[in-house]
Design an enzyme around this catalytic site. Structure first.
Site, PDB file in Angstrom:
ATOM      1  N   PHE A 141      -3.004 -14.728  -1.109  1.00 50.50           N
ATOM      2  CA  PHE A 141      -3.851 -14.047  -2.088  1.00 50.50           C
ATOM      3  C   PHE A 141      -4.848 -15.060  -2.643  1.00 50.50           C
ATOM      4  O   PHE A 141      -4.646 -16.260  -2.490  1.00 50.50           O
ATOM      5  CB  PHE A 141      -2.978 -13.502  -3.236  1.00 50.50           C
ATOM      6  CG  PHE A 141      -2.777 -12.012  -3.181  1.00 50.50           C
ATOM      7  CD1 PHE A 141      -2.776 -11.317  -1.990  1.00 50.50           C
ATOM      8  CD2 PHE A 141      -2.590 -11.290  -4.355  1.00 50.50           C
ATOM      9  CE1 PHE A 141      -2.593  -9.944  -1.954  1.00 50.50           C
ATOM     10  CE2 PHE A 141      -2.404  -9.917  -4.324  1.00 50.50           C
ATOM     11  CZ  PHE A 141      -2.408  -9.244  -3.124  1.00 50.50           C
ATOM     12  N   GLN A 255     -11.200  -8.080 -16.216  1.00 53.38           N
ATOM     13  CA  GLN A 255     -11.405  -8.511 -14.835  1.00 53.38           C
ATOM     14  C   GLN A 255     -12.025  -7.419 -13.965  1.00 53.38           C
ATOM     15  O   GLN A 255     -11.638  -6.255 -14.066  1.00 53.38           O
ATOM     16  CB  GLN A 255     -10.066  -8.908 -14.226  1.00 53.38           C
ATOM     17  CG  GLN A 255     -10.195  -9.408 -12.796  1.00 53.38           C
ATOM     18  CD  GLN A 255      -8.868  -9.918 -12.275  1.00 53.38           C
ATOM     19  OE1 GLN A 255      -7.975  -9.165 -11.956  1.00 53.38           O
ATOM     20  NE2 GLN A 255      -8.731 -11.221 -12.217  1.00 53.38           N
ATOM     21  N   HIS A 257     -12.611  -6.272 -10.030  1.00 52.52           N
ATOM     22  CA  HIS A 257     -12.051  -6.527  -8.701  1.00 52.52           C
ATOM     23  C   HIS A 257     -13.179  -6.462  -7.686  1.00 52.52           C
ATOM     24  O   HIS A 257     -14.007  -5.560  -7.743  1.00 52.52           O
ATOM     25  CB  HIS A 257     -10.989  -5.474  -8.375  1.00 52.52           C
ATOM     26  CG  HIS A 257     -10.130  -5.850  -7.209  1.00 52.52           C
ATOM     27  ND1 HIS A 257     -10.610  -5.845  -5.918  1.00 52.52           N
ATOM     28  CD2 HIS A 257      -8.845  -6.268  -7.142  1.00 52.52           C
ATOM     29  CE1 HIS A 257      -9.632  -6.242  -5.102  1.00 52.52           C
ATOM     30  NE2 HIS A 257      -8.556  -6.503  -5.815  1.00 52.52           N
ATOM     31  N   LEU A 267      -9.462   1.252  -5.429  1.00 50.02           N
ATOM     32  CA  LEU A 267      -9.298  -0.136  -5.007  1.00 50.02           C
ATOM     33  C   LEU A 267      -8.785  -0.233  -3.579  1.00 50.02           C
ATOM     34  O   LEU A 267      -7.886   0.501  -3.191  1.00 50.02           O
ATOM     35  CB  LEU A 267      -8.282  -0.790  -5.940  1.00 50.02           C
ATOM     36  CG  LEU A 267      -7.909  -2.225  -5.630  1.00 50.02           C
ATOM     37  CD1 LEU A 267      -9.016  -3.142  -6.084  1.00 50.02           C
ATOM     38  CD2 LEU A 267      -6.613  -2.579  -6.313  1.00 50.02           C
ATOM     39  N   GLU A 270      -6.570  -6.721  -2.307  1.00 49.32           N
ATOM     40  CA  GLU A 270      -6.961  -8.092  -2.012  1.00 49.32           C
ATOM     41  C   GLU A 270      -6.268  -8.581  -0.739  1.00 49.32           C
ATOM     42  O   GLU A 270      -6.732  -9.505  -0.081  1.00 49.32           O
ATOM     43  CB  GLU A 270      -6.564  -8.976  -3.196  1.00 49.32           C
ATOM     44  CG  GLU A 270      -6.943 -10.420  -3.016  1.00 49.32           C
ATOM     45  CD  GLU A 270      -7.023 -11.172  -4.330  1.00 49.32           C
ATOM     46  OE1 GLU A 270      -7.250 -10.525  -5.370  1.00 49.32           O
ATOM     47  OE2 GLU A 270      -6.860 -12.388  -4.304  1.00 49.32           O
ATOM     48  N   ARG A 301     -10.745 -13.833  -8.273  1.00 50.43           N
ATOM     49  CA  ARG A 301     -11.482 -12.566  -8.354  1.00 50.43           C
ATOM     50  C   ARG A 301     -12.770 -12.639  -9.160  1.00 50.43           C
ATOM     51  O   ARG A 301     -13.760 -12.019  -8.807  1.00 50.43           O
ATOM     52  CB  ARG A 301     -10.581 -11.515  -8.982  1.00 50.43           C
ATOM     53  CG  ARG A 301      -9.476 -11.143  -8.061  1.00 50.43           C
ATOM     54  CD  ARG A 301      -8.558 -10.166  -8.697  1.00 50.43           C
ATOM     55  NE  ARG A 301      -7.551  -9.822  -7.697  1.00 50.43           N
ATOM     56  CZ  ARG A 301      -6.564  -8.979  -7.888  1.00 50.43           C
ATOM     57  NH1 ARG A 301      -6.448  -8.378  -9.048  1.00 50.43           N
ATOM     58  NH2 ARG A 301      -5.717  -8.724  -6.937  1.00 50.43           N
ATOM     59  N   HIS A 369     -11.196  -3.631 -13.303  1.00 48.34           N
ATOM     60  CA  HIS A 369      -9.888  -3.555 -12.663  1.00 48.34           C
ATOM     61  C   HIS A 369      -8.712  -3.873 -13.572  1.00 48.34           C
ATOM     62  O   HIS A 369      -7.697  -3.202 -13.537  1.00 48.34           O
ATOM     63  CB  HIS A 369      -9.864  -4.497 -11.463  1.00 48.34           C
ATOM     64  CG  HIS A 369      -8.571  -4.495 -10.717  1.00 48.34           C
ATOM     65  ND1 HIS A 369      -8.043  -3.329 -10.190  1.00 48.34           N
ATOM     66  CD2 HIS A 369      -7.692  -5.475 -10.425  1.00 48.34           C
ATOM     67  CE1 HIS A 369      -6.886  -3.620  -9.592  1.00 48.34           C
ATOM     68  NE2 HIS A 369      -6.648  -4.900  -9.741  1.00 48.34           N
ATOM     69  N   ARG A 405      -6.877 -13.355 -14.288  1.00 48.09           N
ATOM     70  CA  ARG A 405      -5.552 -13.442 -13.695  1.00 48.09           C
ATOM     71  C   ARG A 405      -5.661 -13.408 -12.183  1.00 48.09           C
ATOM     72  O   ARG A 405      -6.577 -12.819 -11.631  1.00 48.09           O
ATOM     73  CB  ARG A 405      -4.640 -12.349 -14.221  1.00 48.09           C
ATOM     74  CG  ARG A 405      -5.058 -10.960 -13.805  1.00 48.09           C
ATOM     75  CD  ARG A 405      -4.042 -10.309 -12.943  1.00 48.09           C
ATOM     76  NE  ARG A 405      -4.575  -9.003 -12.557  1.00 48.09           N
ATOM     77  CZ  ARG A 405      -4.280  -8.418 -11.422  1.00 48.09           C
ATOM     78  NH1 ARG A 405      -3.486  -8.990 -10.561  1.00 48.09           N
ATOM     79  NH2 ARG A 405      -4.789  -7.241 -11.140  1.00 48.09           N
TER      80      ARG A 405
END
Lengths: 619, 253
Positions: A141, A255, A257, A267, A270, A301, A369, A405
């Protein structure tokens, strides 16, 4: 007034709420979870990618440890995280993952021998050790030094939530679904439960509890374009803010995305980029390595979202009736990989776009997101301001995420923090009794009943709730998007003050009887506008760029003045702006502020840098 | 040219004494990439704010928006209007208790189902936080996940002839759940214990084999295959149990 009493009231029955609930139930306490929807429909179910935990079983995760995970998390947060919480998190995560395996999660497991993986769109082989066969596997990730994201195909949230809800059912946790907590019952010092609207009948009830947990997820639905489920409207945060004493931590930390699909904002995980998917522009040119040579698509991100926006601003986006977008390319991963490990992605593309990702490109753009901010708690998950009130998961600002995050850290947080906070709730329940103040209960009940009557009768005015919500959408998108600046934010703050006045004059157009959904929105629109105002007002004050909070007029990360956390409270219900206070981002430094290693940007250093405690040493 | 779509929608609010069940028609202009999610939200916001329906993830993942679209149960979120005729009839899912209009209570039904089939890993082991995880073959983990993908939308139940006739029928979703735990080595239940749950007219013998459950499943779960294999395994188990021990075989699902 029907009164229902329990030891622990969990507002929200997603992963965090249920994990706390199970801990309490296992220790013999009675638990009721409230949920807007059947528990398994919680937004947790939509998480595709996975959960980070430093198990180090896979070839690419070799040498991983909680210390490496800790460093990634703190860097990812742009040093906005509470390092004590981040430490608790990384140390507990492996245990929590193994426990989920014990309860029945079908985690993907290590297959020994030579395996083909992808990095940056190119295949490579890695040798999985035979002695690790059958242990929990991990995938890559963004923003992590090692592969440590545990996963179940691309249905991790679904698989973990179903397992957890099974466990909850087994332990006798009651889930009262289709219910909504619309206010907390409290006397300014102690929380005693909540006033709850039954979404099957419209009936209002009082739930009394010795401990109350807010685990209602994020507040993405104050934005028009969001990957969040439609229930993620900040209900729990609104109830907490309404008390006037519980602060909203870091509301400005939102955040985006990188890969929401266009036009529906759903979405795609990721995991697509983790498994080797690439981003292409209008010329089908892979641009990310130009901006981030080292990490490319796998920078964190906030960085990828900004780079995409920057690239589209140069005119290199793909024009569409819904605005500019870019392409996500996973074709080279092959049909077998896409139809197994990325099947949800394939289904989303086919069902909502009519695109087959095995052969076609996926239109994507950065979309709201995740909310790093939320109910500010201490490291035990206890909310500031009210005794007996706790919070966990995305609803909380427990604060291991700071200003950005990492993917895979939030889904892991739900069960890791749930396990930890659950333990603290158990300690609290074992050692504390509450006196239920009947006057406070009656007052809270009558206040909500009166609000409902006023909305039905149009006593305060007849503003259309949907029109007010749309005005809020326009305003927050303008001021508090990916790039922010003083001029737009000032305008948004002023506009939201006007919109708040309109929100207070909403009247229903329908009769409001039964499970009326117009009433549900009308009851929370004022709170939603207040949340939006907290975001914009806090973003206006924060004159720096940190993590996902990017001020075009203040591009530096300013550790000298802003290495802190915003605490927003709404002192009087009738105020039109929140009160902002600040506290140090972290009391303990294992890692002093430094470069993240990606994303660029200047840093204004602290005047007196702290001494680091040696890694791994707990405060 | 954009079409004008006509929607005939079931209306009834059980909490309103004045409400009687009836059909109501709405017209709306079709736009590009339109889904029933977009249609219903626009109808509520622009035409009738009392309209009740459920969405949650709006992405085909959570199963909240099951309803009957032109006679067929399905998820409203990924039903595209371009695949529908100009006139569309929307009804709530049968079997489940009606909340209002298109909204039904699936939660109570499914919660009851978990209790009946004991939808969890039954084990005598105790979790040891200091131990490494127990190993599992990856192919088996993937097989379990295949059956774990049910989103409890209720479409299979709503489409089931037996479920419509008898309230106590477990339904394809419950049988699928049982099969998922039978596959899982962490679940220590015996064949007999499983048989007690599913080996009745409420379980595997109640199915009339109409195949509608599998036809309407939005996750394409192999519901009829699962049922067939359950019947087969239960039949083997029954025969196995009367054989002398040296002739007994382990039968895998």
């Amino acid at each position: 007034m029907q009164i229902i009493q329990t030891d622990l009231l969990c507002i929200g029955a997603g992963l965090a709420g249920e994990r706390v609930a199970i801990e309490a139930a296992e220790n013999g306490f009675s638990v009721i979870c409230l949920s807007l929807v059947p528990a398994r429909r919680s937004h947790s179910s939509a998480a595709q990618g996975g959960m980070q935990a430093a198990l180090g079983n896979s070839a690419m995760g070799e040498g991983d440890s909680p210390d490496v995970h800790f460093a990634d998390t703190v860097k990812g947060s742009d040093w906005g995280a509470d390092q004590e919480c981040a430490r608790i998190f990384v140390d507990t995560a492996p245990i929590a993952m193994r426990q989920m395996a014990f309860w029945g999660v079908p985690w993907n497991r290590v297959v020994p021998g030579e395996q083909t993986y992808y990095k940056g769109g190119k295949p490579f082989t890695a040798y999985e050790k035979p002695e690790n066969e059958g242990l929990i596997h991990s995938r890559s990730f963004g923003g992590t030094a090692k592969w440590r994201t545990c996963y179940t195909s691309d249905g991790t949230g679904h698989a973990v939530l179903y397992t957890l809800d099974n466990r909850a059912a087994q332990m006798g946790v009651q889930v009262h679904d289709k219910t909504e907590a619309i206010a907390l019952i409290h006397d300014g010092e102690t929380c005693m439960g909540a006033i709850v609207r039954d979404l099957k009948t419209g009936e209002l009830k009082a739930y009394l509890s010795r401990a109350t947990l807010i685990a209602t997820g994020g507040y993405g639905r104050i934005y028009r374009e969001s990957t969040n489920a439609v229930i993620c409207d900040g209900g729990g945060m609104i109830a907490a803010l309404d008390t006037g004493v519980v602060p909203f931590g870091n509301p400005e930390a939102i955040q985006f995305h990188p890969t929401g699909i266009v036009p529906t904002d759903i979405l795609v995980t990721e995991g697509c980029r983790g498994d080797g998917g690439t981003l292409l522009d209008v010329n089908q040119y892979r641009f990310m390595p130009d901006y981030e040579p080292e990490k490319a698509e796998l920078a964190s991100r906030d960085v990828v979202s900004r780079r995409m926006t920057e690239h589209m601003r140069k005119g290199l986006g793909v024009k569409s009736p819904y605005g500019d977008h870019l392409w996500l390319d996973i074709r080279h991963l092959g049909e077998k990989h896409i139809t197994t490990k990325l099947r949800e992605v394939q289904e989303i593309c086919e069902s909502f776009l009519g695109v087959d990702p095995v052969h076609q490109l996926i239109p994507v753009r950065p979309t709201q997101h995740y909310s790093m901010g939320g109910v500010r708690t201490n490291k035990d998950g206890a909310a500031y301001g009210l005794k007996g009130l706790f919070s966990a998961g995305e609803a909380a600002c427990w604060d291991m995420h700071g200003f950005n995050r990492l993917g895979g850290n939030s889904l892991a947080e739900t069960i890791v923090a749930g396990m930890w906070v659950g333990g603290k709730v158990v300690e609290f329940l074992a050692g504390t009794d509450t006196t239920f103040n009947t006057a406070a209960i009656r007052e809270a009940y009558e206040k909500q009943a009166a609000r409902i009557q006023a909305l039905i009768k149009g006593q305060n005015g007849n503003e259309n709730v949907y029109a007010v919500r749309n005005a809020m959408f326009d305003t927050i998108m303008k001021g508090a998007g990916i790039f922010r600046n003083g001029t737009d934010l000032t305008e948004s703050v002023t506009k939201l003050q006007e919109i708040l006045q309109r929100a207070r004059k909403v009247g229903l157009r329908s009769n409001g009887l039964g499970a009326n959904q117009e009433l549900a929105l009308a009851l929370k629109i004022e709170g939603m506008v207040k949340l939006a105002q907290c975001v914009c007002y806090a973003a206006l004050q924060r004159t720096e760029s940190r993590g996902a909070h990017t001020r075009e007029d203040f591009p530096e990360r300013n550790d000298r003045d802003w290495l802190n956390r915003t605490l927003a409270t709404w002192a009087n219900a009738s105020d039109d702006l929140p009160t902002l206070n600040y506290e140090a981002a972290t009391k303990v430094f294992e890692i002093p502020p430094g470069e993240r290693g990606y994303g660029g940007g200047k840093i204004i250093p602290m005047d007196n840098p702290p001494q680091a405690t040696p890694a791994g040493k707990k405060a | 040219m954009a079409r004008m779509l006509k929607f005939n929608i079931f209306r009834y609010n059980p909490q309103d004494p004045k409400s009687v069940p009836h059909m109501q028609s709405f017209t709306i202009d079709e736009t590009e990439s339109m889904t029933l999610f977009i249609v219903l939200n626009r109808l509520r916001e622009e035409q009738d704010p009392s309209l009740q329906f459920d969405f949650c993830c709006r992405a085909g993942i959570c199963g909240a928006c099951g309803m009957v679209v032109n006679g067929r149960p399905g998820l409203a979120c990924h039903t595209k209007t371009k695949d529908l005729p100009e006139e569309v009839t929307l009804m709530p899912l049968p079997v489940f208790k009606l909340v209002g209009d298109l909204s039904v209570d699936t939660g109570t039904w499914f919660r009851g189902m978990y209790q009946r089939v004991k939808s969890w890993c039954e084990t005598k082991k105790v979790f040891d936080p200091n131990a490494q995880e127990e190993r599992m073959d990856n192919a088996l983990a993937e097989k379990i996940y295949e059956l774990d993908r049910c989103i409890e939308c209720g479409c299979c139940v709503a489409a089931c002839g037996t479920a419509l006739m008898r309230e106590d029928f477990l339904g394809a979703t419950a049988l699928n759940r049982v099969a998922r735990f039978m596959l899982d080595p962490r679940d220590e239940r015996t064949e007999q214990e499983y048989f007690d749950i599913v080996g009745t007219d409420e379980g595997i013998f109640g199915c009339m084999g109409l195949l509608a459950c599998e036809d309407v499943c939005p996750k394409y779960l192999p519901l009829q295959d699962v049922l067939g294999r359950l019947r087969q395994r239960m039949a083997f188990a029954a025969v196995n149990n009367i054989l002398p021990s040296f002739l007994r075989k382990d039968v895998k699902l």
